[in-house]
Motif scaffolding. Structure first.
Motif, PDB file in Angstrom:
ATOM      1  N   ASP A 342       0.832  -1.212   0.000  1.00 16.40           N
ATOM      2  CA  ASP A 342       0.000   0.000   0.000  1.00 16.40           C
ATOM      3  C   ASP A 342       0.866   1.262   0.000  1.00 16.40           C
ATOM      4  OD1 ASP A 342      -2.114  -1.620   0.167  1.00 16.40           O
ATOM      5  OD2 ASP A 342      -2.609  -1.212   2.265  1.00 16.40           O
ATOM      6  N   ASP A 343       2.088   1.154   0.543  1.00 13.63           N
ATOM      7  CA  ASP A 343       2.949   2.343   0.619  1.00 13.63           C
ATOM      8  C   ASP A 343       3.536   2.721  -0.744  1.00 13.63           C
ATOM      9  OD1 ASP A 343       2.582   2.751   3.297  1.00 13.63           O
ATOM     10  OD2 ASP A 343       4.336   1.609   3.927  1.00 13.63           O
ATOM     11  N   ILE A 344       3.538   1.771  -1.688  1.00 12.64           N
ATOM     12  CA  ILE A 344       4.250   2.035  -2.942  1.00 12.64           C
ATOM     13  C   ILE A 344       3.681   3.269  -3.644  1.00 12.64           C
ATOM     14  CG2 ILE A 344       4.758   1.126  -5.251  1.00 12.64           C
ATOM     15  CD1 ILE A 344       5.016  -1.649  -3.994  1.00 12.64           C
ATOM     16  N   SER A 345       2.353   3.348  -3.759  1.00 11.99           N
ATOM     17  CA  SER A 345       1.760   4.471  -4.495  1.00 11.99           C
ATOM     18  C   SER A 345       1.988   5.802  -3.792  1.00 11.99           C
ATOM     19  CB  SER A 345       0.257   4.271  -4.665  1.00 11.99           C
ATOM     20  OG  SER A 345       0.046   3.094  -5.370  1.00 11.99           O
ATOM     21  N   VAL A 346       1.793   5.832  -2.479  1.00 11.91           N
ATOM     22  CA  VAL A 346       1.964   7.130  -1.804  1.00 11.91           C
ATOM     23  C   VAL A 346       3.428   7.560  -1.828  1.00 11.91           C
ATOM     24  CG1 VAL A 346      -0.074   7.020  -0.306  1.00 11.91           C
ATOM     25  CG2 VAL A 346       2.068   6.129   0.531  1.00 11.91           C
ATOM     26  N   LEU A 347       4.325   6.604  -1.737  1.00 13.04           N
ATOM     27  CA  LEU A 347       5.744   6.970  -1.811  1.00 13.04           C
ATOM     28  C   LEU A 347       6.095   7.460  -3.208  1.00 13.04           C
ATOM     29  CD1 LEU A 347       7.326   4.119   0.322  1.00 13.04           C
ATOM     30  CD2 LEU A 347       7.550   6.552   0.771  1.00 13.04           C
ATOM     31  N   ALA A 348       5.555   6.753  -4.222  1.00 11.81           N
ATOM     32  CA  ALA A 348       5.846   7.158  -5.603  1.00 11.81           C
ATOM     33  C   ALA A 348       5.353   8.586  -5.823  1.00 11.81           C
ATOM     34  CB  ALA A 348       5.183   6.193  -6.578  1.00 11.81           C
ATOM     35  N   GLU A 349       4.143   8.886  -5.380  1.00 18.41           N
ATOM     36  CA  GLU A 349       3.592  10.239  -5.511  1.00 18.41           C
ATOM     37  C   GLU A 349       4.467  11.254  -4.772  1.00 18.41           C
ATOM     38  OE1 GLU A 349       0.181  11.714  -6.100  1.00 18.41           O
ATOM     39  OE2 GLU A 349       0.006  10.201  -7.671  1.00 18.41           O
ATOM     40  N   PHE A 350       4.892  10.865  -3.576  1.00 22.45           N
ATOM     41  CA  PHE A 350       5.712  11.766  -2.767  1.00 22.45           C
ATOM     42  C   PHE A 350       7.024  12.087  -3.492  1.00 22.45           C
ATOM     43  CE2 PHE A 350       9.281  11.848   0.290  1.00 22.45           C
ATOM     44  CZ  PHE A 350       9.010  13.064   0.906  1.00 22.45           C
ATOM     45  N   PHE A 351       7.651  11.038  -4.072  1.00 25.81           N
ATOM     46  CA  PHE A 351       8.924  11.271  -4.757  1.00 25.81           C
ATOM     47  C   PHE A 351       8.722  12.068  -6.047  1.00 25.81           C
ATOM     48  CE2 PHE A 351      10.276   7.276  -2.385  1.00 25.81           C
ATOM     49  CZ  PHE A 351      10.965   8.004  -1.431  1.00 25.81           C
ATOM     50  N   VAL A 352       7.569  11.863  -6.699  1.00 27.88           N
ATOM     51  CA  VAL A 352       7.309  12.658  -7.907  1.00 27.88           C
ATOM     52  C   VAL A 352       7.245  14.133  -7.521  1.00 27.88           C
ATOM     53  CG1 VAL A 352       5.582  13.253  -9.638  1.00 27.88           C
ATOM     54  CG2 VAL A 352       6.140  10.868  -9.222  1.00 27.88           C
ATOM     55  N   ARG A 353       6.520  14.422  -6.435  1.00 30.85           N
ATOM     56  CA  ARG A 353       6.411  15.823  -5.998  1.00 30.85           C
ATOM     57  C   ARG A 353       7.793  16.365  -5.638  1.00 30.85           C
ATOM     58  NH1 ARG A 353       3.344  15.458  -1.353  1.00 30.85           N
ATOM     59  NH2 ARG A 353       2.305  13.637  -2.153  1.00 30.85           N
ATOM     60  N   LYS A 354       8.520  15.547  -4.867  1.00 33.19           N
ATOM     61  CA  LYS A 354       9.835  15.998  -4.393  1.00 33.19           C
ATOM     62  C   LYS A 354      10.770  16.322  -5.567  1.00 33.19           C
ATOM     63  CE  LYS A 354      13.755  14.048  -1.811  1.00 33.19           C
ATOM     64  NZ  LYS A 354      14.192  12.964  -0.937  1.00 33.19           N
ATOM     65  N   TYR A 355      10.861  15.376  -6.518  1.00 33.92           N
ATOM     66  CA  TYR A 355      11.841  15.578  -7.586  1.00 33.92           C
ATOM     67  C   TYR A 355      11.334  16.517  -8.663  1.00 33.92           C
ATOM     68  CZ  TYR A 355      14.767  12.415  -5.121  1.00 33.92           C
ATOM     69  OH  TYR A 355      15.540  11.866  -4.141  1.00 33.92           O
ATOM     70  N   SER A 356      10.006  16.585  -8.868  1.00 37.61           N
ATOM     71  CA  SER A 356       9.580  17.529  -9.895  1.00 37.61           C
ATOM     72  C   SER A 356       9.782  18.954  -9.374  1.00 37.61           C
ATOM     73  CB  SER A 356       8.146  17.278 -10.363  1.00 37.61           C
ATOM     74  OG  SER A 356       7.279  17.214  -9.284  1.00 37.61           O
TER      75      SER A 356
END
Ligand SMILES: Nc1ncnc2c1ncn2[C@@H]1O[C@H](COP(=O)(O)OP(=O)(O)OP(=O)(O)O)[C@@H](O)[C@H]1O
Ligand SMILES: [Mg+2]
Length: 485
Positions: A342-356
């Motif tokens: 379940d953490d995969i999607s929220v982490l992926a979103e978090f990293f997208v925000r962070k790196y974008s």
């Protein structure tokens, strides 16, 4: 905004700000962290989630506005307030204001009530901005826009939780973080175990920032790959001349962190003799620098981490049992990412925000196909591997796009949905009574799964299953699989 907002005061003189601090804590119920140096301020914004920063323009004679500029990267949603000196010596104020690093300024002398109100309004504005971002995002997702390209648009991933910089939504992590928050408030040593890249160091930092020691230093020592002598000298210090190259006295990490926390990473790697010194320190707080007869004491809380399971090492006689029990006042085991999908999607979103944000790319989000594919992969490198993957995808994406499967790494792109044991058992239970019938039904499942996955590329399927083309064709016919095509 978190339930309790966190305010960071970057100030030279604690006494001058005592009234403001009291007001923010007692009247408004905020959590207040204090940094008296630029370094401490930078470390705090890297490690704790800060909602608002109040920063004096000059600290120890140095221009401190850079702290606010740094905050734009480490805590992009934090509101930033600058406190100007009464004499107008404001460092690079104009430049920082133009760059958008400053939300508001206040001029000294300090007026507690004014600051209280400005902080409250700034946090309200921040909450409004957050809601605005969410709503605009949802609207964009619902639009029938060509920007969605050929892949279906990303879902709005559910609201996640934070333990400082740890992001999670899964049940196992929620439970672990709730124990970690409680453990943080005690002064006991904590042992954090888990595979590489699961977030052990982030957990240790979050614990320090939620302990009573948060105003004192957190110092980190990696114990892997170091000689005994060097490790001893790093932690306990040494006297001049204690060994070749010891040209002056060294204080050592434990005494430098007095009153604070020391995080010992890769604790499994220390030698048997070092374990004895460490045990003495953990039991008595005793420190004996190399080359010195003098024993001194200091008050440090120890946090440790290991990717190897210490209890197994204790069983194998490779780690002292007494030290192990001393170190695990609390034992936290961070589960691998594949056990908390379940953490995969929220982490992926978090990293997208962070790196974008840090790469200044304006992305719409992640496509469903990418999220699905990430779900199928086992992530042996855990969150670190996911973070690296997303960073690469963001670097390859263009403004106005979704992250799509186009640039996914080979391992992730070829991951297939796992058939759970239950599924296999169910299938085995349904078809056939005799062993022969069950084996045939399993063969049918495996062949059809491979055909589907490899999009009916029969040469590839035959190669993967170790069959000849003719052998595969026979099986397709025998099990009547043509109609799956
Ligand atoms: N829950 C999380 N939320 C956000 N970032 C995370 C999370 N877990 C891990 N990370 C990120 O993944 C990377 C690895 O985390 P960290 O260094 O804490 O792992 P570790 O368990 O100490 O790994 P190792 O055993 O290899 O030292 C870091 O960049 C960290 O910021
Ligand atoms: Mg680590």
């Amino acid at each position: 905004m978190a339930d309790t907002s966190t305010i960071l005061l970057v100030i030279a003189n604690g006494e001058e700000w005592a009234g403001v601090r009291k007001l923010l804590v007692n009247e408004y119920g905020y959590r207040v962290l204090v940094a008296h140096s630029i370094k401490k301020a930078m470390d705090t914004t890297e490690e704790a989630i800060v909602d608002l920063v109040i920063c004096e323009s000059v600290l120890d004679g140095e221009d401190a506005i850079g702290v606010l500029q740094q905050c734009r990267v480490s805590c992009p949603n934090a509101m930033r307030i600058l406190v100007k000196e009464p004499n107008g010596n404001d460092g690079n104020y104009h430049q920082a204001a133009e760059l958008g690093a400053i939300y508001q300024f206040i001029r000294k002398p300090i007026d507690e009530e004014q600051i209280g109100l400005v902080v409250k309004r700034a946090l309200e504005a921040s909450e409004l901005a957050r809601r605005h971002r969410l709503i605009s995002r949802e609207l964009k997702l619902n639009e029938n826009s060509p920007l969605f390209s050929s892949e279906p648009a990303g879902k709005v991933v559910a609201k996640c939780s934070n333990f400082e910089k740890l992001v999670y939504i899964s049940e196992p992590m929620a439970e672990l973080c709730s124990i970690a928050k409680q453990a943080a408030g005690t002064d006991l040593p904590i042992l954090i175990q888990g595979e590489t890249g699961t977030g052990k160091e982030l957990m240790a930092r979050a614990i320090h920032f939620n302990s009573d020691r948060t105003d004192s230093p957190l110092l980190v020592q990696n114990c892997g790959g170091m000689s005994d002598e060097l490790l001893h000298s790093e932690l306990f210090g040494h006297k001049r001349g204690a060994f070749t190259g010891a040209i002056s006295d060294r204080l050592g990490l434990f005494r430098a962190a007095d009153g604070g926390t020391v995080f010992l990473d890769e604790i499994s790697e220390v030698s048997a003799s070092f374990q004895v010194s460490l045990l003495r320190f953990v039991q008595e707080g005793e420190i004996k620098p190399l080359g010195s007869d003098h024993v001194s004491h200091c008050n440090v809380r120890i946090l440790c981490a290991s990717n190897r399971r210490l209890e197994k090492m204790v069983e194998a006689g490779e780690f002292r049992r007494d030290l192990y029990f001393r170190l695990k006042g609390f034992e936290l085991v961070v589960p691998p990412l594949r056990e908390r999908r379940d953490d995969i999607s929220v982490l992926a979103e978090f990293f997208v925000r962070k790196y974008s944000e840090s790469m200044n790319v304006k992305l719409l989000g992640i496509s469903n196909n990418v999220l699905d594919q990430l779900q199928h992969y086992d992530f042996p490198g855990n969150v670190r591997e996911l973070e690296n993957e997303i960073r690469r995808l963001v670097a390859l994406a263009k403004d106005g796009e979704y992250l799509t499967t186009r640039h996914l790494s080979k391992e992730i792109a070829s991951a297939t949905p796992k058939q759970s044991k239950d599924d296999i058992q169910r299938n085995l239970a349904i078809d056939g009574n005799s062993l022969k019938e069950k084996v045939e039904s399993l063969e049918k499942i495996l062949v059809s799964e491979a055909l589907k996955r490899l999009r009916w590329n029969q040469s590839e399927v035959a190669r993967e299953l170790g069959l000849s083309r003719v052998g595969l064709a026979n099986k397709i016919k025998r099990y009547d699989l043509q109609n799956l095509h």
